[in-house]
Design a protein around this motif. Structure first.
Motif, PDB file in Angstrom:
ATOM      1  N   LYS A 143      44.026  35.947  41.026  1.00 20.64           N
ATOM      2  CA  LYS A 143      42.845  35.007  40.785  1.00 20.64           C
ATOM      3  C   LYS A 143      41.707  35.431  39.970  1.00 20.64           C
ATOM      4  N   ARG A 144      41.576  36.556  40.112  1.00 23.68           N
ATOM      5  CA  ARG A 144      40.337  37.514  39.007  1.00 23.68           C
ATOM      6  C   ARG A 144      40.813  37.168  37.625  1.00 23.68           C
ATOM      7  N   ARG A 145      42.269  37.761  37.507  1.00 23.92           N
ATOM      8  CA  ARG A 145      42.764  37.547  35.999  1.00 23.92           C
ATOM      9  C   ARG A 145      42.739  36.045  35.330  1.00 23.92           C
ATOM     10  N   ILE A 146      43.214  35.243  36.130  1.00 21.61           N
ATOM     11  CA  ILE A 146      43.279  33.938  35.885  1.00 21.61           C
ATOM     12  C   ILE A 146      42.111  33.431  35.484  1.00 21.61           C
ATOM     13  N   ALA A 147      40.954  33.682  36.471  1.00 18.84           N
ATOM     14  CA  ALA A 147      39.446  33.368  35.970  1.00 18.84           C
ATOM     15  C   ALA A 147      39.097  33.800  34.855  1.00 18.84           C
ATOM     16  N   GLU A 148      39.459  35.040  34.478  1.00 18.13           N
ATOM     17  CA  GLU A 148      39.098  35.571  33.216  1.00 18.13           C
ATOM     18  C   GLU A 148      39.679  35.226  31.939  1.00 18.13           C
ATOM     19  N   ASN A 149      40.820  34.107  32.168  1.00 17.91           N
ATOM     20  CA  ASN A 149      41.477  33.626  31.081  1.00 17.91           C
ATOM     21  C   ASN A 149      42.631  34.679  30.417  1.00 17.91           C
TER      22      ASN A 149
END
Ligand code: GLU
Length: 291
Positions: A143-149
């Motif tokens: 989720k963190r990586r996806i949120a960071e685009n």
């Protein structure tokens, strides 16, 4: 009795060549002799490489060849929302995961292992299988990586999917002369590793869209080139985990170029438009491909 249903499913990312003519006309011939239906499906999920101009050119070539198909034509780029719903289900069921490694990172990972004498498995096209690291990432990290685009693609967890299927899978391969003679071919999706099922910005891939559409359109017989033979194993697994009815398949011989190699869309001499411009007739095209 339900009618047999065939389809020709080109991607408008280039011009049609003799190999496509063979596939399209063979589908038409089998639909005709069985009194079945013939559909045309435009596989244009790659919105950067597929263009309306290529699509118009393909349709003109197919009409010139004498192909006739049912309307309306299904254009995959108009159905992203439907594919997205199926993708959501695969995400919920944890059968796909976000895969973050770039091509360069994959290469480096494999080179590193091979330096230490470990051969890395390759798929039937010779492409190295996707490394397992991303499957171990926590939900929080994903989720963190996806949120960071961070760029990623959704990949099928082939091991989890095969466990879900819970049995060995096979497909029915028929021969072109008699639609009734079939043999059972073992599906080996594991040979392809964790294939891409969707992109970050396009909620599908070739494999996902093709199995959804074949089922949705009631395709009973898939007739396509031998080059897709072993990819059918991946499609068979997707059908199983999505509860879709599998069609029967016939993977036909490929039309080769003068150099003995598979034709490509950039190989101008065998392009249908080029042949037509040079004065060839549809009958000559049929003779050239032996139909
Ligand atoms: N769209 C694919 C292609 O042009 C064909 C897919 C299929 O027949 O399953 O190669």
């Amino acid at each position: 009795m339900t009618l047999l249903t065939f389809r020709f499913a080109p991607s408008p990312n280039g011009e049609l060549h003799l190999g496509h003519a063979y596939s399209a006309l063979l589908n038409q011939k089998l639909a005709n002799i069985s009194g079945g239906r013939l559909l045309l499906r435009i596989e244009d999920i790659d919105t950067t490489r597929c263009t309306p101009e290529f699509e118009a050119g393909m349709i003109a070539d197919l009409k010139w060849l004498g192909l006739d198909w049912e309307k309306p034509v299904r254009r995959q780029s108009e159905h992203f929302a439907e594919y997205g719903t199926v993708l959501e289900r695969l995400i919920r069921e944890e059968l796909v995961y976000p895969a973050f490694m770039s091509r360069g990172e994959i290469r480096a990972f494999i080179a590193d292992g091979e330096k230490r004498g470990r051969d890395w498995p390759r798929d039937p096209d010779g492409v190295p299988l996707y490394p397992p690291a991303d499957k171990a990432l926590s939900m929080k990290e994903r989720k963190r990586r996806i949120a960071e685009n961070a760029p990623f693609a959704w990949r099928l967890d082939v091991g989890a999917a095969m466990a879900r299927a819970g049995r060995d899978l096979a497909w029915a391969e028929f021969s072109d002369g008699t639609l009734s003679t079939t043999r059972s071919v073992e599906a080996r999706p594991q040979d392809w590793g964790d294939v891409i099922v969707a992109r970050r910005d396009i909620p599908t891939s070739y494999h996902l869209a093709v199995v959804i559409d074949d089922a949705l359109q009631g395709v009973s017989h898939v007739v396509r080139g031998q080059d897709l033979f072993s990819a059918t194993g991946v499609q068979r697994l997707l059908q199983e985990i999505l509860g879709l009815q599998p069609p029967a398949y016939f993977h036909h011989r490929l039309i080769l170029g003068p150099d003995g190699r598979k034709l490509s869309k950039s190989f101008r001499d065998t392009g249908l438009a080029a042949l037509r411009d040079a004065g060839a007739s549809p009958e000559e095209v049929r003779r050239m491909i032996g139909l």
